[in-house]
Design a protein around this motif. Structure first.
Motif, PDB file in Angstrom:
ATOM      1  N   LYS A 187       1.062   4.218  -2.759  1.00  0.00           N
ATOM      2  CA  LYS A 187       0.888   5.614  -2.365  1.00  0.00           C
ATOM      3  C   LYS A 187       1.883   6.521  -3.071  1.00  0.00           C
ATOM      4  CE  LYS A 187       0.602   8.706   1.611  1.00  0.00           C
ATOM      5  NZ  LYS A 187       0.447   8.822   3.082  1.00  0.00           N
ATOM      6  N   GLU A 198      -5.637   0.275   5.333  1.00  0.00           N
ATOM      7  CA  GLU A 198      -5.233  -0.027   3.957  1.00  0.00           C
ATOM      8  C   GLU A 198      -3.994  -0.916   3.901  1.00  0.00           C
ATOM      9  OE1 GLU A 198      -7.110   0.895   1.412  1.00  0.00           O
ATOM     10  OE2 GLU A 198      -8.448   1.741   2.921  1.00  0.00           O
ATOM     11  N   ASP A 243       0.823  -1.205   0.000  1.00  0.00           N
ATOM     12  CA  ASP A 243       0.000   0.000   0.000  1.00  0.00           C
ATOM     13  C   ASP A 243       0.862   1.263   0.000  1.00  0.00           C
ATOM     14  OD1 ASP A 243       0.564  -1.078   2.637  1.00  0.00           O
ATOM     15  OD2 ASP A 243      -0.568   0.604   3.468  1.00  0.00           O
ATOM     16  N   ASP A 262      -1.212  -3.525   3.438  1.00  0.00           N
ATOM     17  CA  ASP A 262      -1.107  -4.638   2.481  1.00  0.00           C
ATOM     18  C   ASP A 262       0.347  -5.106   2.484  1.00  0.00           C
ATOM     19  OD1 ASP A 262      -1.240  -6.443   0.421  1.00  0.00           O
ATOM     20  OD2 ASP A 262      -1.734  -4.991  -1.144  1.00  0.00           O
ATOM     21  N   LYS A 316      -3.671  -3.651   9.844  1.00  0.00           N
ATOM     22  CA  LYS A 316      -5.000  -3.137   9.482  1.00  0.00           C
ATOM     23  C   LYS A 316      -5.754  -2.560  10.683  1.00  0.00           C
ATOM     24  CE  LYS A 316      -5.915  -5.922   5.339  1.00  0.00           C
ATOM     25  NZ  LYS A 316      -6.170  -4.768   4.439  1.00  0.00           N
ATOM     26  N   GLN A 332      -3.867   0.844  10.496  1.00  0.00           N
ATOM     27  CA  GLN A 332      -3.821   1.407   9.146  1.00  0.00           C
ATOM     28  C   GLN A 332      -4.639   0.483   8.233  1.00  0.00           C
ATOM     29  OE1 GLN A 332       0.397   1.621   8.356  1.00  0.00           O
ATOM     30  NE2 GLN A 332       0.777   3.044  10.042  1.00  0.00           N
TER      31      GLN A 332
END
Length: 510
Positions: free
Chosen positions: A178, A313, A174, A315, A308, A311
């Motif tokens: 970003k 998102e 993730d 991954d 998760k 945060q």
């Protein structure tokens, strides 16, 4: 939780040991024939000392009660926290009061090899013979693993079978997304991505406090081999006399030290990398404070679920083999995680019974039991895959159940997370399937040198200190190289390298 038949030993300080004295370990060699044991005992009582990587299990819970009943055993287990295990292991060997079965996490550990040579453990070769009475130990182990177990022609350890595919370098996918960065396929791309992350604010907390790369112990522990592989350090490197240089003192390892030095200078490598403990590293990663970490592949799901929570998102991916200056960033595990050693104080007849116990439990059925437990109690079938219940997560996943029996060799065990959905596990397996052909094993986890065993403990602390000083900039790389060259020029080191060459030829080239 009250724990029965288990003892936990913890340490607050290191104890100096005398490696040359192993008391009470004598006895002449005997020549038993394989399979002499008169049937399977109705209730084999045996004492183990093993490392614990999580909570100490209750040996009277559902999982262990069924296992002991099915395997016709009563297990008296001393579980030692993994961080304290090597110290406890060395103390036990020095005392001579060795439990009936003890796990050695590293079969080349100097204290172990000294104890073997001084007669502390049974040579199992006469018991095993041609393995005709031990088909599971032969056929459900990696094809060459018994050759790897040899010391001076004898077989002293029963391998704890493990898969080749195990450790991966992890990264926050993730965070790559970003910053619009691709998944790295080279070490240079990986380094650049980490630099972008530590100089940015991937967790959007308004601070530039993200750590790029973390590890545990010296240097990164689980991650060292992946980076060394990328520098070609898991290939044989010889000196001008044909001696096989130990991986720690090769030019390749020195190049890796230089790489970590640059990571440290750029603020990518954790500033306190040499002092981080495993629990601290896990906490840093699962709370979203670090971008990259090397551990078992199956932990990707566990780490991701933790991230998760803070945060959503989050991954976590296992990176593909990344091309480095001399190889790719995948170290395959040796096909065993240490071995079981049977004390010479154990009567000959009981040695056969213990080997029969290992034979009964070295099956895929027992391996699946290790992984999933009891259907309807520890797992249910969901879309064709075992899905752990809450009790299963407590009794199976978290307690290191594979410590007591060898398991059967397979390449799924360190990839599949039994708490994850089938679709997740299928995708994870596919993402790392190239590891088996791209990676290299650390053959120094298998070969021995008597000279190395005797001399290296004298230099280990000093060498580690020099590595850390080179990384943090307290000495120059030229000073570090001169130090390594001084060691490699020593007659003792040259002799050790010749012995490594001989062992390598015997175990890998014949």
């Amino acid at each position: 939780m009250k724990v029965l038949s288990c003892k936990v030993f913890s340490f607050t300080m290191l104890v100096a040991l005398s490696l040359g004295v192993i008391a009470g370990c004598g006895g002449e060699k005997q020549n038993p024939q394989a399979g002499e044991a008169a049937g399977v005992p109705s209730n084999l009582k045996v004492k183990f000392m093993v490392p614990s990587y999580a909570d100490v299990p209750d040996m009277n819970d559902e999982y262990w009660t069924k296992f002991q009943k099915d395997s016709k055993s009563q297990l008296d287990v001393e579980w030692i926290p993994s961080g304290d295990y090597d110290t406890k292991f060395d103390l036990v060997l020095a005392s001579g009061s060795i439990p009936e079965v003890i796990v050695a996490g590293n079969i080349t550990r100097p204290t172990l090899q000294t104890a073997v040579k001084q007669g502390a453990f049974w040579d199992l070769a006469p018991f095993l013979g041609d393995f005709s009475n031990y088909p599971n130990l032969k056929n459900n182990s990696f094809k060459d693993v018994w050759k790897y177990m040899k010391t001076d022609g004898g077989i002293y350890g029963v391998p704890r079978n493990r898969p080749h595919i195990d450790i991966s370098l992890k990264m926050r996918k993730d965070w790559l997304d970003k910053f619009n960065l691709p998944v790295p396929t080279t070490l240079d791309e990986y380094t650049a991505a980490l630099k972008t992350m530590v100089n940015g604010d991937p967790d959007a907390n308004g601070k530039k406090d993200t750590v790029g790369l973390i590890g545990q112990g010296f240097l990164l522990a689980d991650g060292d081999g992946s980076f060394l592989s990328a520098f070609g350090g898991l290939d044989p490197v010889y000196d001008k006399d044909g001696g096989l240089i130990n991986k720690l003192l090769t030019p390749n390892y020195t190049d890796m030290v230089g790489y970590f030095r640059q990571l440290y200078t750029d603020g990518i490598l954790a500033k306190d990398f040499s002092a981080i403990k495993q629990t601290q590293a896990e906490e840093m990663y699962t709370t979203g404070r670090a971008a990259s970490y090397a551990r078992n592949i199956w932990r990707d799901f566990t780490f991701e679920q933790g991230i998760k929570k803070v945060q959503p998102e989050g991954d976590v991916i296992s990176l593909p083999p990344m091309k480095g200056p001399g190889g790719v960033s995948v170290q395959l595990s040796v096909p065993f995680s240490g071995a079981f050693y049977i004390s010479k104080q154990v009567p000959q007849e009981k040695v056969k019974q213990i080997l029969d116990f290992f034979e009964r439990t070295t099956t895929m059925e027992q391996t699946d039991y290790n992984y999933y437990g009891i259907e309807g109690v520890h797992y249910t079938m969901v879309e064709g895959q075992q899905q752990l219940t809450d009790l299963g997560k407590k009794q199976v996943t978290a307690n290191g159940t594979g410590a007591i029996f060898p398991l059967a060799y397979n390449n799924k065990m360190k990839v599949i997370n039994p708490a994850a959905p089938k679709a997740y596990n299928d995708a994870k397996s596919k993402s790392v399937e190239t590891y088996s052909t791209a990676g290299k094993i650390d053959f120094f986890s298998i070969i021995n040198s008597n000279t190395w065993i005797s001399i290296w403990p004298k230099y280990t602390s000093e060498w580690q200190s020099m590595v850390i000083k080179a990384i943090v900039g307290q000495i120059s790389m030229d000073e570090y190289k001169a130090y390594v060259e001084k060691l490699n020029s020593s007659p003792d080191f040259k002799k050790a390298y010749q012995e490594f060459t001989k062992e390598y030829k015997e175990k890998f080239l014949q």
